[in-house]
Design an enzyme around this catalytic site. Structure first.
Site, PDB file in Angstrom:
ATOM      1  N   GLY A  14       0.776  -1.233   0.000  1.00 26.48           N
ATOM      2  CA  GLY A  14       0.000   0.000   0.000  1.00 26.48           C
ATOM      3  C   GLY A  14       0.807   1.283   0.000  1.00 26.48           C
ATOM      4  O   GLY A  14       0.340   2.310   0.511  1.00 26.48           O
ATOM      5  N   ARG A  68     -16.507 -14.565  -7.999  1.00 27.97           N
ATOM      6  CA  ARG A  68     -15.786 -13.276  -8.006  1.00 27.97           C
ATOM      7  C   ARG A  68     -16.758 -12.100  -8.016  1.00 27.97           C
ATOM      8  O   ARG A  68     -16.491 -11.048  -7.434  1.00 27.97           O
ATOM      9  CB  ARG A  68     -14.842 -13.217  -9.197  1.00 27.97           C
ATOM     10  CG  ARG A  68     -13.684 -14.209  -9.016  1.00 27.97           C
ATOM     11  CD  ARG A  68     -12.930 -14.423 -10.305  1.00 27.97           C
ATOM     12  NE  ARG A  68     -12.420 -13.173 -10.836  1.00 27.97           N
ATOM     13  CZ  ARG A  68     -12.216 -12.932 -12.120  1.00 27.97           C
ATOM     14  NH1 ARG A  68     -12.478 -13.836 -13.012  1.00 27.97           N
ATOM     15  NH2 ARG A  68     -11.748 -11.763 -12.520  1.00 27.97           N
ATOM     16  N   MET A  93      -4.426  -6.613  -6.798  1.00 27.43           N
ATOM     17  CA  MET A  93      -3.890  -7.633  -7.698  1.00 27.43           C
ATOM     18  C   MET A  93      -4.910  -8.713  -8.041  1.00 27.43           C
ATOM     19  O   MET A  93      -4.599  -9.891  -8.104  1.00 27.43           O
ATOM     20  CB  MET A  93      -2.619  -8.246  -7.094  1.00 27.43           C
ATOM     21  CG  MET A  93      -1.534  -7.220  -6.800  1.00 27.43           C
ATOM     22  SD  MET A  93      -1.097  -6.167  -8.208  1.00 27.43           S
ATOM     23  CE  MET A  93       0.077  -7.239  -9.018  1.00 27.43           C
ATOM     24  N   HIS A 112      -0.137   1.349 -12.973  1.00 26.08           N
ATOM     25  CA  HIS A 112       0.563   0.159 -13.458  1.00 26.08           C
ATOM     26  C   HIS A 112       2.037   0.522 -13.661  1.00 26.08           C
ATOM     27  O   HIS A 112       2.345   1.577 -14.216  1.00 26.08           O
ATOM     28  CB  HIS A 112      -0.059  -0.307 -14.776  1.00 26.08           C
ATOM     29  CG  HIS A 112       0.560  -1.567 -15.275  1.00 26.08           C
ATOM     30  ND1 HIS A 112       0.277  -2.798 -14.723  1.00 26.08           N
ATOM     31  CD2 HIS A 112       1.485  -1.792 -16.239  1.00 26.08           C
ATOM     32  CE1 HIS A 112       0.989  -3.722 -15.343  1.00 26.08           C
ATOM     33  NE2 HIS A 112       1.732  -3.138 -16.272  1.00 26.08           N
ATOM     34  N   ASP A 148      -5.342  -3.576 -17.907  1.00 24.89           N
ATOM     35  CA  ASP A 148      -4.311  -2.560 -18.186  1.00 24.89           C
ATOM     36  C   ASP A 148      -4.491  -1.916 -19.559  1.00 24.89           C
ATOM     37  O   ASP A 148      -3.512  -1.549 -20.223  1.00 24.89           O
ATOM     38  CB  ASP A 148      -2.896  -3.166 -18.072  1.00 24.89           C
ATOM     39  CG  ASP A 148      -2.618  -3.717 -16.676  1.00 24.89           C
ATOM     40  OD1 ASP A 148      -3.145  -3.166 -15.698  1.00 24.89           O
ATOM     41  OD2 ASP A 148      -1.873  -4.711 -16.573  1.00 24.89           O
ATOM     42  N   GLU A 177       5.783   6.567  -9.264  1.00 23.03           N
ATOM     43  CA  GLU A 177       4.368   6.184  -9.124  1.00 23.03           C
ATOM     44  C   GLU A 177       3.677   7.070  -8.088  1.00 23.03           C
ATOM     45  O   GLU A 177       2.565   7.546  -8.290  1.00 23.03           O
ATOM     46  CB  GLU A 177       4.239   4.718  -8.689  1.00 23.03           C
ATOM     47  CG  GLU A 177       4.624   3.720  -9.750  1.00 23.03           C
ATOM     48  CD  GLU A 177       4.318   2.284  -9.323  1.00 23.03           C
ATOM     49  OE1 GLU A 177       3.250   2.018  -8.760  1.00 23.03           O
ATOM     50  OE2 GLU A 177       5.174   1.411  -9.559  1.00 23.03           O
TER      51      GLU A 177
END
Ligand code: GAR
Length: 195
Positions: A14, A68, A93, A112, A148, A177
């Site tokens: 995180g 899911r 993820m 990403h 992505d 990032e």
């Protein structure tokens, strides 16, 4: 100023989430991080968020077995209950189903660690080094059905240096990032608010 209510979805350490939480502490920041959700109860980022005074919730996958969408419905219920306006994936993820992608169309961002469209998926730094690339970087993009693949909102570049390893490269990209995500999310929320 009314701040945009953002939730961050994580699966691990995180550090991007932490960068967003820190940036949001600036009164001039156009967003507030009101919620952190992890699909992994053991994610280190949950404690980091709590320590910063942000509500942190684990919604593990196990109880949903292989369903899911049911897992995502549980996440979505919490997002809606907190009045979330924008969702930021930060090291989340798990590939999303169309349910959550459609529920947050145009309002879900992802970071990403590559210069998309190059190296989507996993092991981005290893593959960039293997290919002999001279630069690497990171991308913030809108989330769409393809992994992505959504429209790029911003990128930051770093040179690949002689002797770089996956570790050294990922450390340098990660620094970028943190800056990129803060800047892109802030611009996105300003646009959304029309300011
Ligand atoms: C970051 O490098 C992020 O770009 C990457 O996982 C790391 C999470 O680190 N995300 C992906 O690879 C998504 N496809 P963090 O938990 O310290 O933010």
């Amino acid at each position: 100023m009314t701040k945009t209510k953002v939730a961050v979805l994580i699966s691990g350490r995180g550090s991007n989430m932490e960068a967003l939480v820190r940036a949001a502490q600036d009164p001039a920041c156009p967003f507030e991080i009101v919620l952190v959700v992890s699909n992994k109860p053991e994610a280190g980022g949950l404690a980091t968020a709590q320590a910063a005074g942000v509500e942190a919730v684990a919604i593990g996958q196990r109880e949903f077995a292989k369903d899911r969408e049911a897992h995502e419905r549980a996440i979505n219920a919490v997002l809606r209950a907190r009045g979330i306006q924008v969702v930021a994936l930060a090291g989340y993820m798990r590939i999303l189903t169309p349910f959550l992608v459609n529920a947050w169309e145009g309002r879900m961002l992802n970071i990403h660690p590559s210069l998309l469209p190059k190296y989507p998926g996993l092991d981005t730094h290893g593959r960039a080094l293997q290919a002999g690339e001279v630069e690497a970087g990171c991308t913030v993009h809108l989330v769409t059905a393809g992994v992505d693949e959504g429209p790029v909102l911003g990128q930051a570049r770093v040179s690949i240096l002689p002797g770089d390893t996956e570790h050294s490269l990922s450390d340098r990209v990660l620094e970028q990032e943190h800056r990129l995500y803060v800047a892109v999310l802030a611009a996105f929320c300003r646009d959304l608010a029309g300011v």
